[in-house]
Write a protein that holds these residues in place. Structure first.
Motif, short mmCIF file in Angstrom:
data_model
loop_
_atom_site.label_atom_id
_atom_site.label_comp_id
_atom_site.label_asym_id
_atom_site.label_seq_id
_atom_site.Cartn_x
_atom_site.Cartn_y
_atom_site.Cartn_z
N SER A 1 0.83 -1.20 0.00
CA SER A 1 0.00 0.00 0.00
C SER A 1 0.86 1.25 0.00
O SER A 1 0.58 2.22 -0.72
N ALA A 2 1.94 1.25 0.80
CA ALA A 2 2.83 2.41 0.87
C ALA A 2 3.50 2.65 -0.48
O ALA A 2 3.59 3.80 -0.94
N GLU A 3 3.97 1.58 -1.14
CA GLU A 3 4.66 1.73 -2.42
C GLU A 3 3.75 2.35 -3.47
O GLU A 3 4.20 3.11 -4.34
N ARG A 4 2.47 2.08 -3.38
CA ARG A 4 1.52 2.63 -4.34
C ARG A 4 1.23 4.11 -4.08
O ARG A 4 0.58 4.78 -4.88
N GLN A 5 1.70 4.61 -2.93
CA GLN A 5 1.53 6.03 -2.60
C GLN A 5 2.79 6.84 -2.88
O GLN A 5 2.89 8.00 -2.52
N LEU A 6 3.78 6.21 -3.53
CA LEU A 6 4.96 6.91 -4.00
C LEU A 6 4.65 7.49 -5.38
O LEU A 6 4.20 6.76 -6.27
N VAL A 7 4.86 8.80 -5.56
CA VAL A 7 4.46 9.45 -6.81
C VAL A 7 5.57 10.34 -7.35
O VAL A 7 6.44 10.80 -6.61
N VAL A 8 5.51 10.56 -8.65
CA VAL A 8 6.32 11.61 -9.28
C VAL A 8 5.66 12.93 -8.90
O VAL A 8 4.46 13.11 -9.08
N ASN A 9 6.46 13.87 -8.39
CA ASN A 9 5.89 15.11 -7.84
C ASN A 9 6.31 16.35 -8.62
O ASN A 9 5.57 17.34 -8.66
N GLU A 10 7.49 16.30 -9.25
CA GLU A 10 8.02 17.46 -9.98
C GLU A 10 9.05 16.99 -10.99
O GLU A 10 9.85 16.10 -10.69
N ILE A 11 9.04 17.57 -12.18
CA ILE A 11 9.97 17.18 -13.24
C ILE A 11 10.59 18.42 -13.86
O ILE A 11 9.88 19.37 -14.21
N CYS A 12 11.91 18.40 -14.00
CA CYS A 12 12.64 19.49 -14.65
C CYS A 12 13.42 18.91 -15.83
O CYS A 12 14.31 18.08 -15.63
N SER A 13 13.10 19.35 -17.04
CA SER A 13 13.77 18.83 -18.23
C SER A 13 14.76 19.82 -18.84
O SER A 13 15.48 19.47 -19.78
N ARG A 14 14.82 21.05 -18.29
CA ARG A 14 15.82 22.03 -18.75
C ARG A 14 16.39 22.76 -17.54
O ARG A 14 16.04 23.90 -17.25
N ASN A 15 17.23 22.05 -16.83
CA ASN A 15 17.82 22.57 -15.60
C ASN A 15 19.13 23.29 -15.93
O ASN A 15 20.17 22.67 -16.07
N ASP A 16 19.08 24.62 -16.04
CA ASP A 16 20.28 25.40 -16.33
C ASP A 16 20.91 25.99 -15.07
O ASP A 16 22.11 26.23 -15.03
N LYS A 17 20.06 26.21 -14.03
CA LYS A 17 20.60 26.83 -12.82
C LYS A 17 19.74 26.53 -11.58
O LYS A 17 19.92 27.18 -10.55
N VAL A 18 18.85 25.54 -11.68
CA VAL A 18 17.94 25.26 -10.56
C VAL A 18 18.68 24.58 -9.41
O VAL A 18 18.65 25.03 -8.27
N LEU A 19 19.35 23.47 -9.71
CA LEU A 19 19.97 22.64 -8.68
C LEU A 19 21.07 21.80 -9.31
O LEU A 19 20.89 21.25 -10.39
#
Length: 208
Positions: A57-75
């Motif tokens: 049940s816990a594994e099914r509550q793991l989700v993709v939350n944010e996606i960055c495909s052009r990271n020039d200076k974020v992190l």
């Protein structure tokens, strides 16, 4: 009798968790241990099955939350590179071991990232770098023009998928709030609540 009781207990746990009443499942297991007299073998089996169901049940509550495909200076990643990244969010009340979870841009999970010995805490975040040089590195990059991203369990079951649109540099495609169904193109908030920037901007400003 023990087998019948164990089957009944597992069935009850399954129905409880299927209706997302996790707290009830925990109380049910606790009550069994405290108030029910069964053989040690039967109780051990029931607890083992209960823990397996709760883990699933816990594994099914793991989700993709944010996606960055052009990271020039974020992190920056551990190698000092500005790489594409996928932020995961654990919306469950249990820590989750990410070992052998996979992230890919193909539903067949080819050429994806296989995660290592990382624990994502309950209500916590994890950044997965989409970079061949990073730990568990990938042979794919997230197209800035848009593409699908898939998250799968160690057993290969896809538990989340996102159709990522084209993104400008240093923007992200993210859930409006952590774990929510609504998605938006917005400013990045890696390893922080997705509405953190909004809450900051909404804080009252006082002048003297």
């Amino acid at each position: 009798f023990v087998q019948l009781f164990a089957a009944f207990g597992v069935g009850m746990l399954s129905r409880i968790i299927r209706h997302k009443c996790v707290e009830r499942a925990v109380r049910f297991m606790t009550a069994l241990q405290k108030n029910v007299v069964v053989s040690a073998l039967g109780l051990s089996f029931l607890i083992t099955m209960g823990n397996f169901i709760l883990k699933d049940s816990a594994e099914r509550q793991l989700v993709v939350n944010e996606i960055c495909s052009r990271n020039d200076k974020v992190l920056q990643d551990e190698n000092g590179n500005y790489s594409d990244y996928v932020e995961l969010y654990n919306s469950s009340k249990w820590n989750i071991l990410l070992k052998n979870f996979q992230i890919s841009d193909n539903s067949d999970l080819k050429d994806g990232v296989t995660l290592g010995e990382v624990i994502i805490p309950a209500k916590g975040y994890c950044i997965v770098w989409i970079d061949s040089e990073s730990v568990g590195g990938s042979d794919f990059g997230i197209s800035s023009g848009g593409e699908n991203v898939y998250l799968a369990t160690p057993g290969g079951e896809i538990v989340d998928s996102v159709a990522v649109p084209g993104l400008d540099a240093n923007t992200v495609y993210a859930r409006a709030t952590d774990g929510a169904d609504e998605w938006k193109v917005e400013a990045p908030t890696p390893l922080a609540a997705n509405d953190a920037l909004k809450r900051l901007l909404e804080k009252p400003v006082f002048s003297v």
